[in-house]
Motif scaffolding. Structure first.
Motif, PDB file in Angstrom:
ATOM      1  N   PRO A  16     -18.091  -4.472  -1.191  1.00 45.88           N
ATOM      2  CA  PRO A  16     -17.477  -3.243  -0.705  1.00 45.88           C
ATOM      3  C   PRO A  16     -15.957  -3.345  -0.840  1.00 45.88           C
ATOM      4  CG  PRO A  16     -18.514  -4.463   1.099  1.00 45.88           C
ATOM      5  CD  PRO A  16     -18.795  -5.202  -0.156  1.00 45.88           C
ATOM      6  N   GLY A  17     -15.348  -2.283  -1.358  1.00 45.04           N
ATOM      7  CA  GLY A  17     -13.914  -2.343  -1.610  1.00 45.04           C
ATOM      8  C   GLY A  17     -13.193  -1.084  -1.193  1.00 45.04           C
ATOM      9  N   GLY A  18     -11.884  -1.233  -1.073  1.00 44.83           N
ATOM     10  CA  GLY A  18     -11.047  -0.104  -0.704  1.00 44.83           C
ATOM     11  C   GLY A  18      -9.760  -0.101  -1.494  1.00 44.83           C
ATOM     12  N   TRP A  19      -9.142   1.063  -1.546  1.00 46.74           N
ATOM     13  CA  TRP A  19      -7.850   1.241  -2.208  1.00 46.74           C
ATOM     14  C   TRP A  19      -6.971   2.071  -1.293  1.00 46.74           C
ATOM     15  CZ3 TRP A  19      -6.497   6.287  -2.689  1.00 46.74           C
ATOM     16  CH2 TRP A  19      -7.529   7.229  -2.719  1.00 46.74           C
ATOM     17  N   ALA A  20      -5.661   1.932  -1.469  1.00 48.01           N
ATOM     18  CA  ALA A  20      -4.723   2.702  -0.655  1.00 48.01           C
ATOM     19  C   ALA A  20      -3.399   2.853  -1.380  1.00 48.01           C
ATOM     20  CB  ALA A  20      -4.499   2.024   0.689  1.00 48.01           C
ATOM     21  N   TYR A  21      -2.717   3.942  -1.051  1.00 49.42           N
ATOM     22  CA  TYR A  21      -1.349   4.108  -1.523  1.00 49.42           C
ATOM     23  C   TYR A  21      -0.504   4.761  -0.449  1.00 49.42           C
ATOM     24  CZ  TYR A  21      -2.333   9.068  -2.630  1.00 49.42           C
ATOM     25  OH  TYR A  21      -2.667  10.399  -2.573  1.00 49.42           O
ATOM     26  N   ILE A  22       0.787   4.523  -0.570  1.00 48.12           N
ATOM     27  CA  ILE A  22       1.799   5.194   0.243  1.00 48.12           C
ATOM     28  C   ILE A  22       2.814   5.753  -0.740  1.00 48.12           C
ATOM     29  CG2 ILE A  22       3.591   4.948   2.003  1.00 48.12           C
ATOM     30  CD1 ILE A  22       2.022   2.435   2.977  1.00 48.12           C
ATOM     31  N   VAL A  23       3.102   7.040  -0.613  1.00 49.41           N
ATOM     32  CA  VAL A  23       4.087   7.691  -1.466  1.00 49.41           C
ATOM     33  C   VAL A  23       5.204   8.226  -0.579  1.00 49.41           C
ATOM     34  CG1 VAL A  23       4.541   9.623  -3.035  1.00 49.41           C
ATOM     35  CG2 VAL A  23       2.405   8.337  -3.236  1.00 49.41           C
ATOM     36  N   SER A  24       6.437   7.861  -0.917  1.00 46.68           N
ATOM     37  CA  SER A  24       7.616   8.399  -0.252  1.00 46.68           C
ATOM     38  C   SER A  24       8.236   9.419  -1.194  1.00 46.68           C
ATOM     39  CB  SER A  24       8.607   7.273   0.059  1.00 46.68           C
ATOM     40  OG  SER A  24       9.793   7.825   0.598  1.00 46.68           O
TER      41      SER A  24
END
Length: 146
Positions: A16-24
């Motif tokens: 099981p996997g996950g991804w994430a991002y933060i954009v400013s």
């Protein structure tokens, strides 16, 4: 200028996997994450950057200077160096093997086309606040599968 931080991970690899991002963007922070029940770490690292670029394009901001920071040497080296040889060699590695995750590399390449991107690498779990937050969001995504 737009700053992006991205991360991906798995519990087990594959698993099981996950991804994430933060954009400013315009002094506004946008966070997003997702998960897949059966995937690999590298797929999640690539998906995080792909989803961030999709978000930026959806905002109509692809003409901005973009800095993408990842803790994945695979992503950074793949998109800045290796991809040129892969495409020239018909999506084969130097060892003449098919490139793994080709569909994701092609998607990333298409999304990055025509955009000015500076790619940066940061060591994971080294105290970088935005990288640490991305890692937290990766685990939120993975935990959402339960």
């Amino acid at each position: 200028m737009i700053e992006v931080f991205s991360d991906g991970g798995c519990i087990g690899n594959p698993g099981p996997g996950g991804w994430a991002y933060i954009v400013s963007l315009n002094n506004e922070i946008t966070e997003n994450y997702g998960a897949e029940p059966q995937t690999t770490n590298n797929k999640m690292e690539l998906t995080a950057v792909i989803e961030a670029l999709r978000f930026i394009r959806a905002q109509g901001k692809e003409d901005s200077e973009i800095i993408i920071t990842t803790d994945s040497q695979y992503v950074k080296n793949g998109i800045t160096t290796w991809i040129h040889s892969w495409k020239k060699n018909g999506w084969r590695t130097a060892a003449k093997q098919p490139v793994k995750n080709r569909e994701l590399w092609e998607a990333l390449d298409a999304l990055a086309e025509g955009i000015t991107i500076s790619w940066r690498w940061v060591k994971g779990h080294s105290g970088n606040p935005m990288n640490e937050r991305c890692d937290e969001l990766v685990h939120v995504g993975i935990n959402s599968l339960k």
